[in-house]
Motif scaffolding. Sequence first.
Motif, PDB file in Angstrom:
ATOM      1  N   LEU A  23      -3.776   6.654   6.516  1.00  0.00           N
ATOM      2  CA  LEU A  23      -4.213   5.409   7.160  1.00  0.00           C
ATOM      3  C   LEU A  23      -5.265   4.650   6.355  1.00  0.00           C
ATOM      4  CD1 LEU A  23      -4.413   6.442  10.933  1.00  0.00           C
ATOM      5  CD2 LEU A  23      -2.485   5.533   9.642  1.00  0.00           C
ATOM      6  N   GLY A  24      -5.559   5.116   5.156  1.00  0.00           N
ATOM      7  CA  GLY A  24      -6.496   4.408   4.293  1.00  0.00           C
ATOM      8  C   GLY A  24      -5.757   3.538   3.291  1.00  0.00           C
ATOM      9  N   PRO A  25      -6.511   2.832   2.425  1.00  0.00           N
ATOM     10  CA  PRO A  25      -5.862   2.042   1.373  1.00  0.00           C
ATOM     11  C   PRO A  25      -4.985   2.942   0.507  1.00  0.00           C
ATOM     12  CG  PRO A  25      -8.202   1.530   1.510  1.00  0.00           C
ATOM     13  CD  PRO A  25      -7.984   2.738   2.367  1.00  0.00           C
ATOM     14  N   ILE A  26      -3.868   2.424   0.053  1.00  0.00           N
ATOM     15  CA  ILE A  26      -2.951   3.226  -0.753  1.00  0.00           C
ATOM     16  C   ILE A  26      -3.519   3.392  -2.159  1.00  0.00           C
ATOM     17  CG2 ILE A  26      -0.655   3.335  -1.788  1.00  0.00           C
ATOM     18  CD1 ILE A  26       0.462   1.970   0.635  1.00  0.00           C
ATOM     19  N   LEU A  27      -3.849   4.618  -2.511  1.00  0.00           N
ATOM     20  CA  LEU A  27      -4.347   4.949  -3.840  1.00  0.00           C
ATOM     21  C   LEU A  27      -3.203   5.494  -4.680  1.00  0.00           C
ATOM     22  CD1 LEU A  27      -7.677   6.744  -2.822  1.00  0.00           C
ATOM     23  CD2 LEU A  27      -7.341   4.341  -3.438  1.00  0.00           C
ATOM     24  N   GLN A  28      -3.094   5.023  -5.914  1.00  0.00           N
ATOM     25  CA  GLN A  28      -1.991   5.411  -6.792  1.00  0.00           C
ATOM     26  C   GLN A  28      -0.661   5.200  -6.062  1.00  0.00           C
ATOM     27  OE1 GLN A  28      -3.757   9.435  -7.874  1.00  0.00           O
ATOM     28  NE2 GLN A  28      -2.974   8.773  -9.861  1.00  0.00           N
ATOM     29  N   GLU A  29      -0.400   3.946  -5.773  1.00  0.00           N
ATOM     30  CA  GLU A  29       0.778   3.562  -4.989  1.00  0.00           C
ATOM     31  C   GLU A  29       2.037   4.260  -5.487  1.00  0.00           C
ATOM     32  OE1 GLU A  29       2.929  -0.439  -5.206  1.00  0.00           O
ATOM     33  OE2 GLU A  29       1.588  -0.659  -3.479  1.00  0.00           O
ATOM     34  N   SER A  30       2.714   4.919  -4.566  1.00  0.00           N
ATOM     35  CA  SER A  30       3.916   5.677  -4.899  1.00  0.00           C
ATOM     36  C   SER A  30       4.993   5.374  -3.874  1.00  0.00           C
ATOM     37  CB  SER A  30       3.619   7.177  -4.904  1.00  0.00           C
ATOM     38  OG  SER A  30       2.533   7.470  -5.761  1.00  0.00           O
ATOM     39  N   TYR A  31       6.232   5.518  -4.284  1.00  0.00           N
ATOM     40  CA  TYR A  31       7.318   5.283  -3.346  1.00  0.00           C
ATOM     41  C   TYR A  31       8.361   6.375  -3.503  1.00  0.00           C
ATOM     42  CZ  TYR A  31      10.036   3.445  -7.285  1.00  0.00           C
ATOM     43  OH  TYR A  31      10.696   3.304  -8.478  1.00  0.00           O
ATOM     44  N   LEU A  32       9.217   6.498  -2.490  1.00  0.00           N
ATOM     45  CA  LEU A  32      10.281   7.489  -2.510  1.00  0.00           C
ATOM     46  C   LEU A  32      11.556   6.828  -3.009  1.00  0.00           C
ATOM     47  CD1 LEU A  32       9.520   9.242   0.882  1.00  0.00           C
ATOM     48  CD2 LEU A  32       8.696   9.803  -1.401  1.00  0.00           C
ATOM     49  N   ASP A  33      12.245   7.491  -3.909  1.00  0.00           N
ATOM     50  CA  ASP A  33      13.378   6.848  -4.567  1.00  0.00           C
ATOM     51  C   ASP A  33      14.632   6.763  -3.702  1.00  0.00           C
ATOM     52  OD1 ASP A  33      14.124   9.469  -4.536  1.00  0.00           O
ATOM     53  OD2 ASP A  33      14.096   9.756  -6.707  1.00  0.00           O
ATOM     54  N   THR A  34      14.553   7.231  -2.454  1.00  0.00           N
ATOM     55  CA  THR A  34      15.706   7.117  -1.560  1.00  0.00           C
ATOM     56  C   THR A  34      15.565   5.964  -0.571  1.00  0.00           C
ATOM     57  OG1 THR A  34      14.670   8.742  -0.103  1.00  0.00           O
ATOM     58  CG2 THR A  34      16.289   9.557  -1.688  1.00  0.00           C
TER      59      THR A  34
END
Length: 224
Positions: A23-34
Amino acid sequence: MAAKEIAVGSSSFSGGDPCPICLGPILQESYLDTCFHKFCFRCIKQWIKVVSSKVSKPLSSVKCPLCFLADVFDVPRFWKLKKLLQRNRWLESWLRRELQALMQEEDVDIVLHHLVGVMDSFCKRTEQRHKQETRSAEAFQEQFKSVIAEAGRPFLMARTDRFVDELELFLASGLNMEAYDAVYKQRLDWNNSREVGVSNEAIEEENRRTRATPNLFLFEEDSV
């Protein structure tokens, strides 16, 4: 499923929605490849590690926590996998609140323990019979709802059927009370908006602004 890091550096963060896990700011923004849902790199990495160890499955088979929420009211799957036989740690608290609201009484201990006892007995009988006979998920569901309705009707009367349906949804969700309320309200608001002709863009904006991040209770099969 794999987490792919986009931003580099522990101080980097996106200016959009917060991380659905911390629930905090996204650090080292990452995403799921699906599904391309975004998280903090450390948060989603820890989520995958914990869930994969819990269910003894490879990392690539772990389901996204947000995609998992899309299936929280999958009632047919709940009965097919006989998840009723798995203990729900929030059941008694939820039952107490619902009974107090429906009966307009503070002291509902007798009815509460009566219903819990009926459910426990039903589950024990089901476990014993499961070794000897095979019942369809539909038959299992119908019998449970009939037993609970019979046990609750002397106290809830005309509200019994609605109570049994709500109980089924709560059990099928696997969420705690706060999470269940938030997701249920969000879906109810969405359905009401669709009925009065609100645009999809307005609905999505409202959901984004009020999105709840429930505290998940993972069944053994749910994360794969």
